[in-house]
Design an enzyme around this catalytic site. Structure first.
Site, PDB file in Angstrom:
ATOM      1  N   ASP A   1      -6.712   2.006  11.839  1.00 39.34           N
ATOM      2  CA  ASP A   1      -5.452   2.727  11.965  1.00 39.34           C
ATOM      3  C   ASP A   1      -5.541   4.159  11.465  1.00 39.34           C
ATOM      4  O   ASP A   1      -4.841   5.049  11.961  1.00 39.34           O
ATOM      5  CB  ASP A   1      -4.329   1.988  11.234  1.00 39.34           C
ATOM      6  CG  ASP A   1      -3.892   0.734  11.974  1.00 39.34           C
ATOM      7  OD1 ASP A   1      -4.008   0.720  13.215  1.00 39.34           O
ATOM      8  OD2 ASP A   1      -3.441  -0.217  11.327  1.00 39.34           O
TER       9      ASP A   1
ATOM     10  N   SER B   1      -2.268  -8.944   4.187  1.00 35.89           N
ATOM     11  CA  SER B   1      -1.828  -7.645   4.690  1.00 35.89           C
ATOM     12  C   SER B   1      -1.286  -7.871   6.102  1.00 35.89           C
ATOM     13  O   SER B   1      -2.004  -8.356   6.977  1.00 35.89           O
ATOM     14  CB  SER B   1      -3.001  -6.666   4.720  1.00 35.89           C
ATOM     15  OG  SER B   1      -2.601  -5.435   5.273  1.00 35.89           O
TER      16      SER B   1
ATOM     17  N   ASP C   1       0.814  -1.223   0.000  1.00 36.98           N
ATOM     18  CA  ASP C   1       0.000   0.000   0.000  1.00 36.98           C
ATOM     19  C   ASP C   1       0.841   1.263   0.000  1.00 36.98           C
ATOM     20  O   ASP C   1       0.640   2.162  -0.826  1.00 36.98           O
ATOM     21  CB  ASP C   1      -0.937   0.000   1.214  1.00 36.98           C
ATOM     22  CG  ASP C   1      -1.985  -1.095   1.158  1.00 36.98           C
ATOM     23  OD1 ASP C   1      -2.308  -1.543   0.048  1.00 36.98           O
ATOM     24  OD2 ASP C   1      -2.472  -1.502   2.220  1.00 36.98           O
TER      25      ASP C   1
ATOM     26  N   ARG D   1       0.470   2.866  16.698  1.00 32.52           N
ATOM     27  CA  ARG D   1       0.038   3.976  15.850  1.00 32.52           C
ATOM     28  C   ARG D   1       0.201   5.355  16.498  1.00 32.52           C
ATOM     29  O   ARG D   1       0.672   6.293  15.834  1.00 32.52           O
ATOM     30  CB  ARG D   1      -1.408   3.761  15.393  1.00 32.52           C
ATOM     31  CG  ARG D   1      -1.577   2.615  14.406  1.00 32.52           C
ATOM     32  CD  ARG D   1      -0.700   2.824  13.198  1.00 32.52           C
ATOM     33  NE  ARG D   1      -0.894   1.810  12.185  1.00 32.52           N
ATOM     34  CZ  ARG D   1      -0.049   0.828  11.903  1.00 32.52           C
ATOM     35  NH1 ARG D   1       1.070   0.721  12.613  1.00 32.52           N
ATOM     36  NH2 ARG D   1      -0.284  -0.045  10.958  1.00 32.52           N
TER      37      ARG D   1
END
Length: 389
Positions: free
Chosen positions: A121, A173, A13, A92
Site C-alpha cells: 500500500d 491487521s 497504526d 488506495r
C-alpha cells in the site's frame, strides 16, 4: 508548525501515528475515506481527535469507488494470482487522490500514511501522490518509528490513552471496503495454522449454514451488473446484497501466500463474497459472447491488469491503454447468468444472451446436428501440415 494530511483509518497504526507525528512537531490533519467499511465514522473521528489530530475530514467515496475503480476491474476480470480481488489495492489510488486534494485545501506540504516498509500500500499511495502532485513530501511513520511489533504499538497506545479496538489476543491487521477485506498478522503468520474462525468478518463458515443451495440470477448490460433476480439495483445496493447473500453461504474466502511487490512472500486471507459472485457471473457471460481469440487474449490482459493494480500503477499509461481494450470487449457482454451458491462454492448453472455465440445445432450430438463432420479430415490435414517432417 509543519502540516501533514494523514490517511487515517482509525486503526492501531494510524492512531499511534497521529501521536507520534504530533510529538515530532507536526500539525496533523486526518483524512478518512468512506469506501464502504461499514464503520462508525463519528467514532473514528472522535478517536482521531483524541489521539491529537487538529482536524478530521470524512468523505463518502463509495459511488466513485464503484463506478471508476470496481467496475473497470470487474470488466477486466482482474484477480491477482488467482485469489485476490484487489479490494484494498483498488481503494488506495482513490484515497491518494483525495489526500492530495485535502493537502491543497489545507496548504499542507506533507501527506502521510500508516503503511509498513514491507507492504504494497505504501507504493500505491506514494506513486499515485507523486503522479498527481510531485511537490508533496511523503512521511511514513511505520518506516521510521521505534516500534518493532504490533504488541509494542498496543503498549504505546495504552500508555498514551489512545483509544483502539485491537488487543494482544486478536492482533489482526484488517483493511475493509465494500469490495472485500484483507486480513493479516497474528497467528496467520504461521503458515501451518488454519485461519481461526474469529479472523473472518464477512463470511460464515462454509461447513455450517444452510443444508440447501441458493440459486440467483445476475443480469449484465455491456459488462455492468444491472439486475439481481430480475430486480434492478444500483451497484452499491447490489454489491451490499451479494456480500450478505454470499457471506451467509461462505462464498469468497481465500487463504493465500502471495508475492508482494517489494519482493517478499506473505500470507494473507481475503474475503470477497460479492466480488467472487460477480466475477464468476461476468466471466461465464464472456465465455458465451466473446470469440475464441478475443477471449484467450483477454486472459493475458486480465493477468497484466491485475498486476498493474496490485503494483500501484492505476494511473499509468499502460493501465489506461488496457482499459480501452477491455471496454471494447464489453460491447456484447449483455445477458443473464444463473448461479448456484452452496457451502463456499459459487458455480454457473445457466447462461442466456442475445449475443450468444453458442449454436446448439453445431454443438449437439443429437438428431438435429447440422455440423458437416466430413470437413474435419481436410481441416486436420491443413492444421497439421507445418508439423510434419
Amino acid at each position: 508548525m509543519k502540516k501533514i494530511v494523514l490517511a487515517y483509518s482509525g486503526g492501531l497504526d494510524t492512531s499511534c501515528a497521529i501521536k507520534w507525528l504530533k510529538d515530532k512537531g507536526f500539525d496533523v490533519v486526518c483524512f478518512i475515506a468512506d469506501l464502504g467499511q461499514g464503520e462508525d465514522f463519528q467514532k473514528i473521528e472522535e478517536r482521531g481527535l483524541a489521539a491529537g489530530a487538529s482536524k478530521v475530514y470524512i468523505k463518502d467515496l463509495q459511488d466513485e469507488f464503484i463506478k471508476d475503480f470496481i467496475v473497470p476491474s470487474l470488466k477486466a476480470n482482474a484477480v491477482y494470482e488467482g485469489k485476490y480481488f484487489l479490494a484494498t489495492a483498488l481503494g488506495r489510488p482513490l484515497i491518494a487522490k483525495y489526500l492530495v486534494e485535502v493537502a491543497h485545501k489545507e496548504k499542507a506540504e506533507y501527506v502521510g500514511h500508516g503503511c509498513t516498509g514491507k507492504g504494497n500500500d505504501q507504493v500505491r499511495l506514494e506513486v499515485t501522490t507523486a503522479i498527481l502532485d510531485p511537490k508533496l513530501q511523503i512521511i511514513a511513520p511505520l518506516r521510521d518509528w521505534e516500534f518493532k511489533s504490533r504488541e509494542e504499538e498496543i503498549e504505546y497506545a495504552l500508555k498514551n490513552n489512545i483509544p483502539i479496538d485491537v488487543t494482544k489476543k486478536k492482533p489482526y491487521s484488517l483493511d475493509r471496503n465494500i469490495w472485500g477485506i484483507s486480513i493479516e498478522a497474528g497467528v496467520l503468520e504461521n503458515l501451518d495454522q488454519e485461519p481461526p474462525e474469529d479472523a473472518y468478518i464477512m463470511t460464515k463458515s462454509p461447513s455450517g449454514g444452510s443444508t440447501y443451495p441458493k440459486y440467483i440470477e445476475i443480469a449484465f448490460e455491456k459488462g455492468v451488473p444491472k439486475k439481481l433476480d430480475g430486480k434492478t439495483y444500483k451497484l452499491k445496493e447490489m454489491i451490499e446484497e451479494l456480500n450478505r447473500i454470499g457471506g451467509a453461504f461462505g462464498i469468497g474466502r481465500y487463504d493465500m501466500v502471495e508475492n508482494r511487490l517489494v519482493g517478499i512472500k506473505s500470507r494473507e486471507i481475503y474475503e470477497a463474497p460479492a466480488g467472487t459472485i460477480l466475477y464468476t457471473a461476468h466471466k461465464e457471460l464472456e465465455s458465451l459472447v466473446l470469440d475464441r481469440e478475443v477471449a484467450h487474449f483477454k486472459e493475458i490482459v486480465s493477468l497484466k491488469y491485475s498486476e498493474l493494480v496490485y503494483y500501484g500503477l492505476w494511473y499509468s499509461h499502460l493501465k489506461q491503454a488496457l482499459d480501452s481494450f477491455v471496454e471494447s470487449t464489453q460491447k456484447h457482454v449483455t445477458g443473464t447468468i444463473r448461479l448456484k451458491l452452496f457451502k463456499g462454492n459459487c458455480a454457473a448453472v445457466g447462461r442466456k444472451s442475445t449475443h450468444s455465440l453458442y449454436k446448439k445445432e453445431l454443438a449437439t450430438y443429437g438428431a438435429e446436428d447440422k455440423f458437416d463432420q466430413k470437413l474435419a479430415e481436410g481441416f486436420i490435414k491443413l492444421w497439421g501440415m507445418p508439423y510434419k517432417r
